[in-house]
Design an enzyme around this catalytic site. Structure first.
Site, short mmCIF file in Angstrom:
data_model
loop_
_atom_site.label_atom_id
_atom_site.label_comp_id
_atom_site.label_asym_id
_atom_site.label_seq_id
_atom_site.Cartn_x
_atom_site.Cartn_y
_atom_site.Cartn_z
N HIS A 121 -29.30 17.72 -31.82
CA HIS A 121 -29.17 16.30 -31.47
C HIS A 121 -29.90 16.12 -30.14
CE1 HIS A 121 -26.97 12.77 -29.91
NE2 HIS A 121 -26.65 12.51 -31.16
N GLN A 201 -20.13 18.20 -34.06
CA GLN A 201 -19.93 17.95 -35.50
C GLN A 201 -19.03 18.99 -36.16
OE1 GLN A 201 -20.82 15.30 -37.20
NE2 GLN A 201 -22.03 14.34 -35.59
N LYS A 224 -14.86 12.06 -32.53
CA LYS A 224 -15.25 12.48 -33.88
C LYS A 224 -14.11 13.23 -34.58
CE LYS A 224 -20.11 13.08 -32.57
NZ LYS A 224 -20.81 11.89 -33.04
N CYS A 362 -30.58 10.51 -34.07
CA CYS A 362 -30.77 11.14 -32.75
C CYS A 362 -31.21 12.59 -32.91
CB CYS A 362 -29.52 11.06 -31.88
SG CYS A 362 -28.95 9.40 -31.59
#
Ligand code: C6P
Length: 404
Positions: A121, A201, A224, A362
């Site tokens: 990212h 993530q 997240k 991104c």
């Protein structure tokens, strides 16, 4: 087995309609939705114990401080850090990474090398580029293959005594590929390099064990993983955090201030200048408790089924190509349809209530590798269902017909 309908009832936003259609929320990679228990915990903090922390002798301040430090302890146990003071509260992954790159500005010398991967990212590329510009260090990049996997032989050939830092994400946001980080860390340590893992993530899907991984830094975001926005964690090994200079100067991070010299507070306070996001930090602990109650084994099982169903159903659409076809994947499907811009598909399916992310996510270097402007990314959470995937597949088919 998870009772998905019961779980969905815990997330008030999921029962909404969007554009007159039931909301199908598949943008979990951007941010997850929040269960009622998390929403309530934010209100409860402000209703009952709102005060500044680590400062006041009064009761409210002590209650808020205790709640904040209890939450730090929850994170410590969740990621299996050796000490609570190795857990720093941040505003998110980006903040955590910048804290580390700022620290390395006083360590790296011209000619030293920093290895990043092609799967990163921008948050885990740009701060390292800025660091290299500042110090004269050189950025090296691990390439990927057509399946979107890191090429390990290429990684190993980049390693040398010049390598001072290696940094990769645990799971790619754009493709969902899970990287072999334990192996990457071991190889980096063999040449004496420090390793930062971008876990943004990964934390919604798994419980990282930082001692088992032996990473030097592990950064992630609370939003997240069912927590509030503006929250995050940087784990750092005690020795590294002692070695790095503070990121920001201000209140709370000092031992003593005179105009001649300032001495810094012990960990973790050395890196926590100013009034933090107190409510957010406390409620991140609530979110972690919630996820552990659902259970990461259950989460993984549900998400594996969703990924398999989505992959199979989407591939039945003629002209559809999935990017990120490696074996080890989290519940993310990134795809395009021949001759159609991802933005157009995303806009049409939004009108049908389906929330996906379109664009470069991104992660422009990945898009450049595949020579595409972007993808349509559906990222699933444990609260999603196969029926929702079927709705998305039907919506994509409709959009394809309209745009062909
Ligand atoms: N990715 C996505 O839609 P922040 O913004 O600091 O919470 O997280 C930045 C970040 C860093 N690393 C990875 C691997 C990420 O996926 C993200 C955030 C979101 O993919 C928003 S761009």
């Amino acid at each position: 087995m998870l009772d998905i309908q019961k779980i969905r009832a815990e997330f008030p936003i999921l029962s909404q309609t969007v554009n007159g259609k039931p909301l199908v929320y598949f943008d979990n990679g951007a941010t997850s939705q929040k269960p009622q228990i998390v929403i309530d915990a934010i209100a409860k903090y402000y209703q009952e114990i709102n005060a500044n922390i680590h400062r006041g002798v009064h009761t409210l301040s002590q209650l808020a401080t205790d709640a904040y430090e209890i939450s730090r302890g929850k994170v410590q146990h969740h990621i299996n850090a050796k000490f609570a003071h190795e857990v720093l509260f941040t505003s998110g992954t980006t903040h955590g990474i910048n804290l580390v790159t700022n620290g390395f500005a006083s360590i790296l010398k011209p000619g030293d090398e920093v290895i990043v991967s092609s799967l990163e990212h921008h948050s885990n590329i740009v701060p390292w580029q800025m660091l290299c510009e500042k110090t004269g260090a050189v950025l090296r990049v691990i390439p990927i293959n057509e399946d979107g996997e890191l090429i390990m032989e290429a990684y190993e050939s980049l390693l040398s005594e010049k390598t001072k830092v290696v940094t990769v994400n645990h799971i790619s946001n754009a493709l969902g590929i899970i990287n072999p980080i334990k192996y990457i860390i071991e190889k980096a340590h063999a040449v004496g390099a420090a390793v930062l893992i971008d876990g943004a993530q990964a934390v919604p899907h798994l419980k990282p064990d930082v001692q088992d991984l032996d990473c030097d830094f592990y950064a992630f975001s609370g939003h997240k993983m069912c927590g509030p926005t503006g929250t995050g964690i940087l784990y750092g090994k005690e020795a590294w955090l002692n070695k790095l200079p503070p990121y920001q100067g201000g209140g709370e991070m000092i031992k003593e201030v005179t105009f001649e010299k300032t001495t810094y507070a012990d960990l973790p306070h050395k890196f926590e200048a100013g009034t933090p996001n107190i409510a957010g930090g406390i409620v991140l602990g609530t979110a972690i408790d919630y996820l552990n109650t659902v259970g990461f084994e259950n989460i993984q099982k549900q998400e594996e089924e969703l990924l398999a169903h989505a992959t199979k159903s989407l591939l039945e659409i003629e002209g559809l190509k999935i990017y990120g076809t490696g074996k080890n994947k989290a519940s993310v499907v990134s795809f395009n349809i021949d001759g159609i811009h991802p933005y157009d598909i995303g806009s049409i399916i939004d009108k049908l209530g389906i929330a996906v992310r379109t664009g470069h996510h991104c992660a422009q270097p990945i898009m450049n590798f595949f020579c595409i402007p972007g993808t349509i990314r559906a990222s699933f959470s444990f609260y999603n269902t196969k029926e929702e995937i079927d709705l998305m597949v039907e919506a994509v088919k409709k959009a394809k017909t309209m745009l062909s």
